[in-house]
Design a protein around this motif. Sequence first.
Motif, short mmCIF file in Angstrom:
data_model
loop_
_atom_site.label_atom_id
_atom_site.label_comp_id
_atom_site.label_asym_id
_atom_site.label_seq_id
_atom_site.Cartn_x
_atom_site.Cartn_y
_atom_site.Cartn_z
N VAL A 125 -22.27 1.29 24.19
CA VAL A 125 -22.97 1.91 25.31
C VAL A 125 -21.99 2.65 26.21
O VAL A 125 -22.27 3.76 26.68
CB VAL A 125 -23.75 0.84 26.11
CG1 VAL A 125 -24.34 1.44 27.38
CG2 VAL A 125 -24.86 0.24 25.25
N THR A 126 -20.82 2.05 26.44
CA THR A 126 -19.82 2.70 27.29
C THR A 126 -19.36 4.02 26.69
O THR A 126 -19.32 5.06 27.38
CB THR A 126 -18.62 1.76 27.48
OG1 THR A 126 -19.05 0.55 28.13
CG2 THR A 126 -17.55 2.43 28.34
N TRP A 127 -19.00 4.02 25.41
CA TRP A 127 -18.53 5.25 24.76
C TRP A 127 -19.66 6.27 24.63
O TRP A 127 -19.43 7.48 24.78
CB TRP A 127 -17.94 4.92 23.40
CG TRP A 127 -16.55 4.40 23.49
CD1 TRP A 127 -16.14 3.10 23.38
CD2 TRP A 127 -15.36 5.16 23.75
NE1 TRP A 127 -14.78 3.00 23.55
CE2 TRP A 127 -14.27 4.25 23.77
CE3 TRP A 127 -15.11 6.52 23.96
CZ2 TRP A 127 -12.96 4.66 24.00
CZ3 TRP A 127 -13.80 6.93 24.19
CH2 TRP A 127 -12.76 6.01 24.20
N ALA A 128 -20.86 5.81 24.33
CA ALA A 128 -21.99 6.72 24.21
C ALA A 128 -22.29 7.39 25.55
O ALA A 128 -22.63 8.58 25.60
CB ALA A 128 -23.23 5.97 23.71
N SER A 129 -22.15 6.66 26.63
CA SER A 129 -22.36 7.23 27.96
C SER A 129 -21.33 8.32 28.26
O SER A 129 -21.66 9.38 28.80
CB SER A 129 -22.30 6.14 29.03
OG SER A 129 -23.31 5.18 28.83
N ARG A 130 -20.09 8.07 27.87
CA ARG A 130 -19.04 9.06 28.09
C ARG A 130 -19.29 10.32 27.26
O ARG A 130 -19.11 11.45 27.74
CB ARG A 130 -17.68 8.46 27.75
CG ARG A 130 -17.25 7.35 28.70
CD ARG A 130 -16.02 6.62 28.20
NE ARG A 130 -15.62 5.55 29.11
CZ ARG A 130 -14.68 4.66 28.86
NH1 ARG A 130 -14.02 4.72 27.69
NH2 ARG A 130 -14.37 3.71 29.73
N LEU A 131 -19.70 10.13 26.01
CA LEU A 131 -20.01 11.28 25.16
C LEU A 131 -21.18 12.08 25.73
O LEU A 131 -21.19 13.32 25.65
CB LEU A 131 -20.34 10.81 23.74
CG LEU A 131 -19.15 10.53 22.81
CD1 LEU A 131 -19.64 9.89 21.52
CD2 LEU A 131 -18.39 11.82 22.51
N THR A 132 -22.16 11.38 26.28
CA THR A 132 -23.31 12.07 26.87
C THR A 132 -22.90 12.91 28.06
O THR A 132 -23.37 14.05 28.23
CB THR A 132 -24.37 11.04 27.29
OG1 THR A 132 -24.76 10.26 26.15
CG2 THR A 132 -25.60 11.74 27.85
#
Length: 197
Positions: A125-132
């Motif tokens: 979730v943390t990495w996906a949020s950054r990618l978003t």
Amino acid sequence: MRDHQDHDHDHHQERAEPAREPGPEKQERGRETGDGGRDETRLERADRRWNELLQELRVAQTGVQILFGFLLAVVFQPRFTELGEVDKAIYVVTVVLGAATVGALVGPVSFHRLVAGRRLKPETVTWASRLTIVGLVLLYLTMASTFLLILRVVLHNTLALWLVALMALWFALWWFAIPLWARRHTEAGPADRNEDR
């Protein structure tokens, strides 16, 4: 009389019995108060945030697909050959930005699939949020570049630059400035501060 004494003795034993500590199952769950005052474990919070993120990605990806499809179709239009070198350069930059946007916004799905089953949902979730966030910044640049290309072709004067600047400020206001202002003036809970680190 004897029954009364036995009752008092039992009552005294009940009061003297020490309180039981929570079992290992409850301690392992580690419930915390996160955003919105929710009482949830770290994994429960990760599952909820992942579902929220998916909804956000669906909205962003729909817009990106339409925009990128439009950009790909432009090069096959008869009038494309009439564009000047500057306009063609702007078009190339816009297509590259659009492709990078697609990569960033689809990235969370690929990331989740490749680490599925590894017990890395909070980290995912943390990495996906950054990618978003990276994808939204790239989408912002793609939108500005697209506006510039279209308005240069239509207006052929400096008014195009002013209109692009105005729209860029409008998007920046609602996409970044106001959310960041709200984030700064809202206190996050302990669980949320730990995840943001």
